[in-house]
Design an enzyme around this catalytic site. Structure first.
Site, PDB file in Angstrom:
ATOM      1  N   HIS A 119      10.398 -25.327 -41.585  1.00 22.52           N
ATOM      2  CA  HIS A 119      11.331 -25.877 -42.579  1.00 22.52           C
ATOM      3  C   HIS A 119      12.224 -26.945 -41.965  1.00 22.52           C
ATOM      4  O   HIS A 119      13.412 -27.040 -42.292  1.00 22.52           O
ATOM      5  CB  HIS A 119      12.212 -24.761 -43.169  1.00 22.52           C
ATOM      6  CG  HIS A 119      11.496 -23.847 -44.116  1.00 22.52           C
ATOM      7  ND1 HIS A 119      11.727 -23.825 -45.467  1.00 22.52           N
ATOM      8  CD2 HIS A 119      10.531 -22.925 -43.899  1.00 22.52           C
ATOM      9  CE1 HIS A 119      10.944 -22.912 -46.041  1.00 22.52           C
ATOM     10  NE2 HIS A 119      10.210 -22.358 -45.110  1.00 22.52           N
TER      11      HIS A 119
ATOM     12  N   ASP B  78      16.920 -27.805 -44.845  1.00 22.75           N
ATOM     13  CA  ASP B  78      15.577 -27.340 -45.222  1.00 22.75           C
ATOM     14  C   ASP B  78      14.672 -28.547 -45.402  1.00 22.75           C
ATOM     15  O   ASP B  78      14.918 -29.602 -44.798  1.00 22.75           O
ATOM     16  CB  ASP B  78      15.625 -26.443 -46.474  1.00 22.75           C
ATOM     17  CG  ASP B  78      14.492 -25.416 -46.485  1.00 22.75           C
ATOM     18  OD1 ASP B  78      13.322 -25.823 -46.379  1.00 22.75           O
ATOM     19  OD2 ASP B  78      14.760 -24.212 -46.593  1.00 22.75           O
TER      20      ASP B  78
ATOM     21  N   GLU C  88       8.536 -18.667 -42.743  1.00 28.38           N
ATOM     22  CA  GLU C  88       7.408 -19.489 -43.201  1.00 28.38           C
ATOM     23  C   GLU C  88       7.048 -20.620 -42.240  1.00 28.38           C
ATOM     24  O   GLU C  88       6.755 -21.725 -42.677  1.00 28.38           O
ATOM     25  CB  GLU C  88       7.731 -20.079 -44.585  1.00 28.38           C
ATOM     26  CG  GLU C  88       7.931 -19.029 -45.645  1.00 28.38           C
ATOM     27  CD  GLU C  88       8.260 -19.621 -47.013  1.00 28.38           C
ATOM     28  OE1 GLU C  88       7.667 -19.148 -47.992  1.00 28.38           O
ATOM     29  OE2 GLU C  88       9.096 -20.537 -47.094  1.00 28.38           O
TER      30      GLU C  88
HETATM   31  C1  ACM Z   1      12.357 -17.666 -47.982  1.00 31.76           C
HETATM   32  O1  ACM Z   1      12.347 -17.451 -49.218  1.00 31.76           O
HETATM   33  N1  ACM Z   1      11.581 -18.608 -47.476  1.00 31.76           N
HETATM   34  C2  ACM Z   1      13.203 -16.903 -47.099  1.00 31.76           C
END
Ligand code: ACM
Ligand code: ZN
Length: 508
Positions: free
Chosen positions: A258, A193, A318
């Site tokens: 991410h 991430d 996101e």
């Molecule tokens: C998430 O909480 N970005 C899946």
């Protein structure tokens, strides 16, 4: 003094077994079985290694190793484990457990079921059976009972995030042990991430190099991130450790957003447009660039080799798509593929990744943003945004769904925001689904994100006891649900977890 008191209070098995998660059917008998050094462990050939697991669970607290064959002339009690194909109606994870004063019989159609029977048997003993040290002056009584049990859902998960903050290998193995006790069967390992890419990918050593972070930004590495790395040998150890506990480790390599650490390490897969420091959060791969696909397929090939999980999670959440709007390479790809907007560009990307995973015999799962711009044909959806009704939309469209609702199942939120009772009250199947559509709800899972950099001890305290509630949501029958009964059972269960080093009732 304190220790003596604890032993005395816990010396007898609870009158009513306080099992978590609650089994489907429990019938009480009279009397009890007493486990002693004379008890014999017997198992058919298929169940021999599960019997060894049971003996290993009991030995530290009991201080004796159960004999696996009765000595001539000995008339001690017996614990018997048997695989029984005739119990197939209990499903692939169900079991039967019968306790009489002379004999404990665990039987199941599969070794997974038998392993879950072992977990129940541990909970029928006094809570100090979970102690890592030999406990004296306890009579190891097991109440006479007949239990028939099977899970409500096939997907019973916890997600652990090592991509914001690293956790050490022994912690992850312990996390798996605690999952097994609660009959979870999927560890969703959110490996990469914004903070770090801790997974070793051979030929791409810079991914794991923490000094790479921040070098392009002339700023600091992301503050607070605990860097670390997992070698491929360590990953194989985690996967094998989980497999012996009938837990699948499903890896997540987050993309196309991410992905900052990977793009700082290998900027050639980033969009050739300027970044600003404030954009550090969620950089996305340049999905117009063919070389990006080559890189990600290299990464995923190694992931597939490391993880036997049928599902491979590719994130998809996101993704800001801001750089794609400015990027000539991404814009050219949109034109060439007749894509109307950047959502469709992400959908194009996910479809290509899905095709690759399917060609290797695996299935793609992603966060519910993969619905936007058109979902890939065989993809499963991890539904986290309750307000978008993603679980219902995906299931109605015939896609499999794992429910990971932010509203109830995000354990990085404090217990003030998401209290135990709220978690316990969660129902994974959306109300408006037909029975045919509801079949697509594979199950549910709780998420433990580490953006706020909790210590490993804090992680356990955020997860427990709320994960106990989740274990009932995904294992026990939907009806009846009885929160006060759960809290009562949790009182005994707290003693088990305290013996394992998680003491949420202790001060501090
Ligand atoms: C998430 O909480 N970005 C899946
Ligand atoms: Zn681009």
């Amino acid at each position: 003094m304190q220790m003596e008191k604890t032993v005395k209070d816990s010396s007898s098995a609870p009158a009513i077994p306080a099992l978590v998660p609650q089994p489907v059917s429990v019938e009480y008998g009279r009397g009890c079985f007493v486990l002693t050094a004379d008890t014999t462990l017997s198992a058919d050939q298929a169940s021999a290694s599960t019997a060894v697991q049971l003996a290993a669970y009991l030995r530290p607290a009991c201080g004796f190793k159960l004999a696996t064959a009765a000595a001539a002339g000995r008339s001690g009690t017996v614990i018997a484990l048997n695989q029984d194909k005739d119990l197939a109606d209990l499903g692939p994870e169900g079991y039967r457990l019968e306790v009489t004063p002379q004999r404990v019989s665990l039987s199941a159609p599969t070794q997974a079921g038998l392993f879950f029977a072992v977990q129940t048997l541990r909970q029928l003993l006094p809570p100090l059976i979970f102690s890592a040290h030999c406990v004296k002056n306890v009579e190891w009584r097991i109440p006479c009972v007949t239990i028939k049990d099977q899970p409500r859902f096939g997907w019973r998960g916890l997600m652990l995030d090592t991509g914001h903050d690293f956790q050490h290998l022994p912690f992850i193995l312990r996390f798996i042990d605690l999952m097994a006790l609660h009959k979870f069967n999927v560890l969703h390992w959110h490996i990469t991430d914004l903070g770090t890419f801790p997974l070793e990918i051979t030929n791409y050593p810079k991914l794991q190099d923490p000094s790479t972070l921040g070098t392009r930004l002339k700023g600091e590495p992301k503050r607070g991130v605990k860097p670390g790395r997992y070698t491929q040998a360590e990953v194989r150890e985690v996967v094998a450790y989980a497999a012996t506990r009938h837990i699948t480790v499903m890896p997540e390599i987050d993309m196309p957003g991410h992905s900052t650490p990977a793009l700082l390490a290998y900027p050639e897969y980033d969009c050739p447009v300027p970044h600003k420091t404030w954009e550090f959060e969620r950089w996305e791969y340049c999905v117009g660039n063919e070389k990006t696909y080559g890189f990600l397929q290299d990464v995923l090939s190694q992931v597939i080799d490391l993880f036997p999980s049928k599902f491979i999670h590719i994130g998809g959440d996101e993704c800001p798509k801001d750089h794609w709007k400015l990027c000539p390479v991404c814009q050219a790809k949109m034109k060439a593929e007749n894509l109307q907007n950047e959502d469709e560009l992400q959908s194009y990307f996910v479809r290509r990744i899905e095709k690759f995973l399917n060609s290797r015999g695996r299935r793609l799962i992603g966060w519910d943003e993969i619905l936007e711009g058109g979902i890939a044909p065989n993809a499963a959806v991890m539904a986290w945004r309750v307000e978008k009704q993603a679980a219902a939309i995906a299931a109605k469209a015939g896609h499999d769904v794992v429910v990971a609702a932010t509203s109830h199942l995000y354990f990085d939120y404090s217990e003030t925001t998401t209290p135990l009772e709220k978690v316990y009250g969660f129902e994974p199947v959306p109300q408006d689904l037909t029975p045919e559509q509801a079949v697509h709800i594979l199950g549910a899972q709780a998420q433990m994100w580490t953006d706020n950099h909790p210590t490993e001890k804090e992680i356990e305290r955020l997860v427990y006891p709320r994960a106990c509630a989740v274990s009932e949501i995904v294992w026990s029958k939907a009806e009846p649900r009885d929160y006060s009964g759960f809290v009562q059972r949790l009182g005994v269960h707290a003693q088990r977890l305290a013996a394992l080093g998680i003491d949420w009732q202790a001060a501090g």
